[in-house]
Design an enzyme around this catalytic site. Structure first.
Site, mmCIF file in Angstrom:
data_model
loop_
_atom_site.group_PDB
_atom_site.id
_atom_site.type_symbol
_atom_site.label_atom_id
_atom_site.label_comp_id
_atom_site.label_asym_id
_atom_site.label_seq_id
_atom_site.Cartn_x
_atom_site.Cartn_y
_atom_site.Cartn_z
ATOM 1 N N HIS A 276 -55.581 -75.016 -50.561
ATOM 2 C CA HIS A 276 -55.951 -73.602 -51.057
ATOM 3 C C HIS A 276 -57.257 -73.135 -50.499
ATOM 4 C CE1 HIS A 276 -53.383 -73.833 -55.185
ATOM 5 N NE2 HIS A 276 -52.647 -73.446 -54.073
ATOM 6 N N TYR B 119 -54.850 -66.133 -58.933
ATOM 7 C CA TYR B 119 -54.087 -66.895 -60.059
ATOM 8 C C TYR B 119 -53.389 -65.910 -61.202
ATOM 9 C CZ TYR B 119 -55.604 -71.083 -58.196
ATOM 10 O OH TYR B 119 -55.780 -72.347 -57.216
ATOM 11 N N GLU C 258 -61.982 -75.186 -56.863
ATOM 12 C CA GLU C 258 -61.987 -74.458 -55.659
ATOM 13 C C GLU C 258 -63.459 -73.686 -55.367
ATOM 14 O OE1 GLU C 258 -58.218 -72.322 -55.718
ATOM 15 O OE2 GLU C 258 -57.272 -74.256 -55.663
ATOM 16 N N GLY D 116 -47.879 -86.969 -35.350
ATOM 17 C CA GLY D 116 -48.454 -87.338 -36.567
ATOM 18 C C GLY D 116 -49.642 -88.211 -35.975
ATOM 19 N N THR E 223 -52.267 -87.022 -34.295
ATOM 20 C CA THR E 223 -53.458 -86.290 -34.190
ATOM 21 C C THR E 223 -54.558 -86.680 -35.296
ATOM 22 O OG1 THR E 223 -52.552 -84.543 -35.490
ATOM 23 C CG2 THR E 223 -52.382 -84.035 -33.318
ATOM 24 N N PRO F 262 -45.864 -79.377 -46.994
ATOM 25 C CA PRO F 262 -45.957 -79.394 -48.558
ATOM 26 C C PRO F 262 -45.864 -81.037 -48.899
ATOM 27 C CG PRO F 262 -44.555 -77.695 -48.213
ATOM 28 C CD PRO F 262 -44.812 -78.221 -46.889
HETATM 29 C C1 FAD Z 1 -52.406 -80.919 -43.151
HETATM 30 C C2 FAD Z 1 -51.505 -80.835 -41.891
HETATM 31 C C3 FAD Z 1 -51.818 -81.015 -40.709
HETATM 32 C C4 FAD Z 1 -50.900 -80.535 -39.492
HETATM 33 N N1 FAD Z 1 -51.456 -80.894 -38.253
HETATM 34 C C5 FAD Z 1 -50.533 -80.729 -37.257
HETATM 35 C C6 FAD Z 1 -50.976 -81.233 -35.735
HETATM 36 O O1 FAD Z 1 -52.103 -81.773 -35.827
HETATM 37 N N2 FAD Z 1 -50.178 -80.981 -34.882
HETATM 38 C C7 FAD Z 1 -48.673 -80.103 -35.130
HETATM 39 O O2 FAD Z 1 -48.287 -80.082 -34.061
HETATM 40 N N3 FAD Z 1 -48.526 -79.812 -36.493
HETATM 41 C C8 FAD Z 1 -49.437 -80.154 -37.468
HETATM 42 N N4 FAD Z 1 -48.906 -79.695 -38.684
HETATM 43 C C9 FAD Z 1 -47.746 -79.045 -38.762
HETATM 44 C C10 FAD Z 1 -48.097 -77.426 -38.594
HETATM 45 O O3 FAD Z 1 -48.850 -76.805 -39.483
HETATM 46 C C11 FAD Z 1 -46.878 -76.372 -38.561
HETATM 47 O O4 FAD Z 1 -46.083 -76.802 -39.686
HETATM 48 C C12 FAD Z 1 -46.079 -76.858 -37.257
HETATM 49 O O5 FAD Z 1 -46.594 -76.561 -36.210
HETATM 50 C C13 FAD Z 1 -44.841 -75.915 -37.365
HETATM 51 O O6 FAD Z 1 -45.316 -74.633 -37.558
HETATM 52 P P1 FAD Z 1 -44.231 -73.456 -36.751
HETATM 53 O O7 FAD Z 1 -44.884 -72.144 -37.146
HETATM 54 O O8 FAD Z 1 -44.223 -73.516 -35.295
HETATM 55 O O9 FAD Z 1 -42.571 -73.517 -37.393
HETATM 56 P P2 FAD Z 1 -42.277 -72.742 -38.930
HETATM 57 O O10 FAD Z 1 -41.827 -71.501 -38.099
HETATM 58 O O11 FAD Z 1 -43.145 -73.004 -39.581
HETATM 59 O O12 FAD Z 1 -41.089 -73.725 -38.747
HETATM 60 C C14 FAD Z 1 -40.976 -74.744 -39.283
HETATM 61 C C15 FAD Z 1 -39.454 -75.509 -39.290
HETATM 62 O O13 FAD Z 1 -38.703 -74.867 -39.969
HETATM 63 C C16 FAD Z 1 -37.599 -74.589 -39.401
HETATM 64 N N5 FAD Z 1 -37.298 -73.004 -39.729
HETATM 65 C C17 FAD Z 1 -37.762 -72.113 -39.400
HETATM 66 N N6 FAD Z 1 -37.027 -70.881 -40.012
HETATM 67 C C18 FAD Z 1 -36.000 -71.480 -40.726
HETATM 68 C C19 FAD Z 1 -35.145 -71.030 -41.463
HETATM 69 N N7 FAD Z 1 -35.018 -69.771 -41.634
HETATM 70 N N8 FAD Z 1 -34.419 -71.882 -42.160
HETATM 71 C C20 FAD Z 1 -34.493 -73.085 -42.066
HETATM 72 N N9 FAD Z 1 -35.263 -73.769 -41.047
HETATM 73 C C21 FAD Z 1 -36.318 -72.807 -40.554
HETATM 74 C C22 FAD Z 1 -38.155 -74.505 -37.632
HETATM 75 O O14 FAD Z 1 -37.172 -74.843 -36.939
HETATM 76 C C23 FAD Z 1 -39.069 -75.684 -37.711
HETATM 77 O O15 FAD Z 1 -38.255 -76.909 -37.443
HETATM 78 C C24 FAD Z 1 -49.934 -79.829 -39.748
HETATM 79 C C25 FAD Z 1 -49.500 -79.628 -40.976
HETATM 80 C C26 FAD Z 1 -50.268 -79.891 -42.013
HETATM 81 C C27 FAD Z 1 -49.735 -79.332 -43.483
HETATM 82 C C1 HEM Z 2 -52.134 -73.464 -61.022
HETATM 83 C C2 HEM Z 2 -51.713 -72.835 -60.132
HETATM 84 C C3 HEM Z 2 -51.012 -73.353 -58.806
HETATM 85 C C4 HEM Z 2 -50.473 -74.625 -58.774
HETATM 86 C C5 HEM Z 2 -50.229 -75.787 -59.485
HETATM 87 C C6 HEM Z 2 -50.246 -74.581 -56.889
HETATM 88 C C7 HEM Z 2 -49.592 -76.004 -56.161
HETATM 89 C C8 HEM Z 2 -49.594 -75.960 -55.099
HETATM 90 C C9 HEM Z 2 -49.093 -77.096 -54.367
HETATM 91 C C10 HEM Z 2 -48.632 -78.421 -55.035
HETATM 92 C C11 HEM Z 2 -49.212 -76.747 -53.050
HETATM 93 C C12 HEM Z 2 -48.746 -77.755 -51.869
HETATM 94 C C13 HEM Z 2 -49.861 -78.396 -51.265
HETATM 95 C C14 HEM Z 2 -49.948 -79.451 -50.287
HETATM 96 O O1 HEM Z 2 -48.645 -79.876 -50.075
HETATM 97 O O2 HEM Z 2 -50.455 -79.443 -49.463
HETATM 98 C C15 HEM Z 2 -49.564 -75.404 -53.171
HETATM 99 C C16 HEM Z 2 -49.929 -74.893 -51.643
HETATM 100 C C17 HEM Z 2 -50.040 -73.424 -51.707
HETATM 101 N N1 HEM Z 2 -50.441 -72.442 -52.636
HETATM 102 FE FE1 HEM Z 2 -50.581 -73.156 -54.757
HETATM 103 N N2 HEM Z 2 -50.865 -73.770 -56.362
HETATM 104 C C18 HEM Z 2 -51.022 -72.815 -57.415
HETATM 105 C C19 HEM Z 2 -51.922 -71.591 -57.382
HETATM 106 C C20 HEM Z 2 -51.669 -70.820 -56.209
HETATM 107 C C21 HEM Z 2 -52.311 -69.310 -55.894
HETATM 108 C C22 HEM Z 2 -52.745 -68.533 -57.225
HETATM 109 C C23 HEM Z 2 -51.869 -68.854 -54.841
HETATM 110 C C24 HEM Z 2 -52.187 -67.730 -54.088
HETATM 111 C C25 HEM Z 2 -51.213 -66.621 -54.557
HETATM 112 C C26 HEM Z 2 -51.200 -70.310 -54.116
HETATM 113 C C27 HEM Z 2 -50.930 -70.304 -52.771
HETATM 114 C C28 HEM Z 2 -50.581 -71.371 -52.166
HETATM 115 C C29 HEM Z 2 -50.238 -71.501 -50.793
HETATM 116 C C30 HEM Z 2 -50.236 -70.272 -49.598
HETATM 117 C C31 HEM Z 2 -50.183 -72.825 -50.439
HETATM 118 C C32 HEM Z 2 -49.425 -73.398 -49.022
HETATM 119 C C33 HEM Z 2 -47.887 -72.895 -49.001
HETATM 120 C C34 HEM Z 2 -47.437 -73.409 -47.691
HETATM 121 O O3 HEM Z 2 -47.716 -73.956 -46.852
HETATM 122 O O4 HEM Z 2 -46.156 -72.711 -47.795
HETATM 123 N N3 HEM Z 2 -51.272 -71.268 -54.886
HETATM 124 N N4 HEM Z 2 -49.911 -75.007 -54.199
#
Ligand code: FAD
Ligand code: HEM
Length: 404
Positions: A85, A95, A137, A277, A279, A398
């Site tokens: 967050h 929130y 936070e 993975g 990285t 997530p």
């Molecule tokens: C903590 C963390 C660390 C990370 N570190 C790295 C890293 O070091 N290097 C790295 O390359 N990535 C890393 N990632 C992943 C990165 O954040 C992105 O998720 C990744 O680059 C894909 O993003 P994107 O926008 O290209 O794909 P997105 O547009 O987010 O799409 C993701 C996947 O969903 C599919 N998709 C898109 N649209 C749809 C739809 N409508 N229906 C169904 N499927 C769909 C796509 O084909 C794709 O496979 C990390 C993620 C996290 C949470």
């Molecule tokens: C008590 C309330 C909340 C709970 C329990 C909650 C829970 C979570 C959890 C479990 C994740 C996934 C985290 C991870 O896997 O790394 C997440 C991500 C996230 N949360 Fe929350 N959250 C809360 C409130 C909020 C609020 C208020 C916002 C903003 C409007 C928010 C925005 C997001 C976003 C943008 C992500 C990343 C989403 C993504 O990558 O698609 N959350 N939260």
């Protein structure tokens, strides 16, 4: 604090909500985004489409509700989510928006079963849970802003170098536009990048683990180009590969995340990665070599073959050291890979191989990769008797459940 009656109502309705879990959260997101489309600038649209975020949020709200009278028990999970967050810029004012729409969705899905008593109890419980998140936070925002080189929100970084590491992975070296210092980080942490892409209504934020050791004047990320087969290509990774070049500006939030190498320990460390993975493992490997040169480290990397294997030279360079061992697993090696002996094992990393080759007695295990890879590694480690306190992992999406 909540009274006993409220606690009772909340706990007794958790199973009902769990049953409708994803229906409720799916509806919650529909309602919230239609009333607050600006939040689509923060949420990951692909995660929404695949239902991954729905599962994560639903699971956490219900877990929190079960522990509503003992929220201390879920503090480690709260801290992990709070890191994400903070890196995304979630603020206290967000929130109540989430709370309001979650309650609306509960009411709509449960119908008559959602009596005023039930809804009021959940409203109170949500506020208590939200307060825990907000206070954790607030601490993180404060620490991030006040650490040396730290900042809050998104700061402009210039792409100083762009290096192709394999057919699918490219690294970006990022330096701050203002030329001032940058925050230190712990190996394993990530940054968030916020992009405005021409033709897109909303901004897109993604996380990328830092792939070099800390202490440099840049952050390095290494990004895999996500190609969709039946689905659209990944939005951000393809834009970074094709549309971002040296000299361009990226908006970056300060390093975050609690998947970090414990540098207080001196015991052996085993770093396992599949595909991109690797990285966070690169950062852990390079940091261990620099900061704890006597620590025993084993780097195990699984890739399809040499064409998609990134950062191999950097691993080979450090694995010349006596206490560093690297093993490369290819499941579909090319003729070229065979001819040049570019891998150690053909196939996947198995429990038996780990058991036989790795001195597991005191080691800590860190792993990251595609979910099936992570599930297999997690299972193998458990089967060879590694206790949970020595198992550490990161999801590149997530958080999910490796035991499912
Ligand atoms: C903590 C963390 C660390 C990370 N570190 C790295 C890293 O070091 N290097 C790295 O390359 N990535 C890393 N990632 C992943 C990165 O954040 C992105 O998720 C990744 O680059 C894909 O993003 P994107 O926008 O290209 O794909 P997105 O547009 O987010 O799409 C993701 C996947 O969903 C599919 N998709 C898109 N649209 C749809 C739809 N409508 N229906 C169904 N499927 C769909 C796509 O084909 C794709 O496979 C990390 C993620 C996290 C949470
Ligand atoms: C008590 C309330 C909340 C709970 C329990 C909650 C829970 C979570 C959890 C479990 C994740 C996934 C985290 C991870 O896997 O790394 C997440 C991500 C996230 N949360 Fe929350 N959250 C809360 C409130 C909020 C609020 C208020 C916002 C903003 C409007 C928010 C925005 C997001 C976003 C943008 C992500 C990343 C989403 C993504 O990558 O698609 N959350 N939260």
């Amino acid at each position: 604090m909540l009274n006993t009656k409220t606690i009772e109502i909340v706990k007794s309705t958790v199973p009902v909500l769990e049953k409708h879990g994803e229906t409720i959260t799916t509806r919650f997101y529909q309602l919230m985004f239609s009333n607050h489309p600006e939040l689509l600038n923060i949420f990951n649209h692909a995660n929404q489409k695949q239902g991954r975020q729905q599962k994560a949020l639903a699971g956490t709200v219900y877990a929190a509700a079960m522990y509503i009278d003992n929220l201390g028990a879920i503090l480690p999970v709260v801290k992990q989510i709070a890191q994400k967050h903070r890196s995304l810029g979630i603020l206290p004012e967000h929130y109540p928006i989430v709370g309001k729409h979650l309650l609306l969705a509960i009411k709509e899905v449960l119908g008559d079963a959602a009596t005023d008593e039930v809804i009021n109890a959940w409203a109170e419980a949500y506020n208590v849970i939200a307060d825990v998140f907000i206070s954790v936070e607030a601490e993180l925002y404060d620490e991030t802003e006040h650490q040396q080189g730290g900042w809050n929100g998104f700061r402009n970084f210039i792409v100083a170098r762009k290096v192709v590491e394999s057919d699918v992975i490219t690294s970006f070296y990022l330096k701050p536009e203002d030329n001032k210092g940058i925050a230190d980080f712990i190996p394993g942490q990530y940054i968030s990048i916020k992009l405005e892409i021409a033709g897109e209504t909303f901004t897109h934020i993604r996380q990328y683990s830092l792939s070099d050791a800390p202490g440099k004047d840049y952050y390095r990320i290494s990004v895999k180009r996500e190609t969709g087969t039946d689905n659209p290509d990944g939005m951000v990774s393809n834009f970074l590969h094709n549309g971002v070049n040296v000299g361009d500006i990226l908006k970056v939030s300060a390093p975050a995340g609690d998947f970090v190498l414990d540098m207080n320990k001196k015991t052996p460390v085993v770093l396992l990665s599949g595909g991109v993975g690797l990285t966070p493992m690169m950062s852990m490997l390079k940091t261990t070599v620099e900061a704890q040169p006597k620590r025993k480290v084993t780097f195990i990397h699984a890739a399809a073959n040499g064409n998609v294997h990134a950062l191999r030279d950097e691993v080979e360079e450090v694995s010349k050291l006596e206490n560093v061992h690297a093993y490369f697993f290819y499941d579909s090696p090319t003729e070229e890979d065979r001819k040049n002996n570019r891998f150690d094992v053909e196939g996947y990393v198995t429990r038996d191989w780990l058991h036989e080759k790795i001195d597991t007695k005191e080691a800590d295990f860190y792993f990251c990769g595609p979910v099936p890879f992570m599930k297999a590694i997690n299972r193998s480690l458990k089967e060879i008797g590694i206790t949970e306190d020595r198992i550490h992992f990161e999801f590149f999406g997530p958080m999910g459940n490796l035991e499912e």
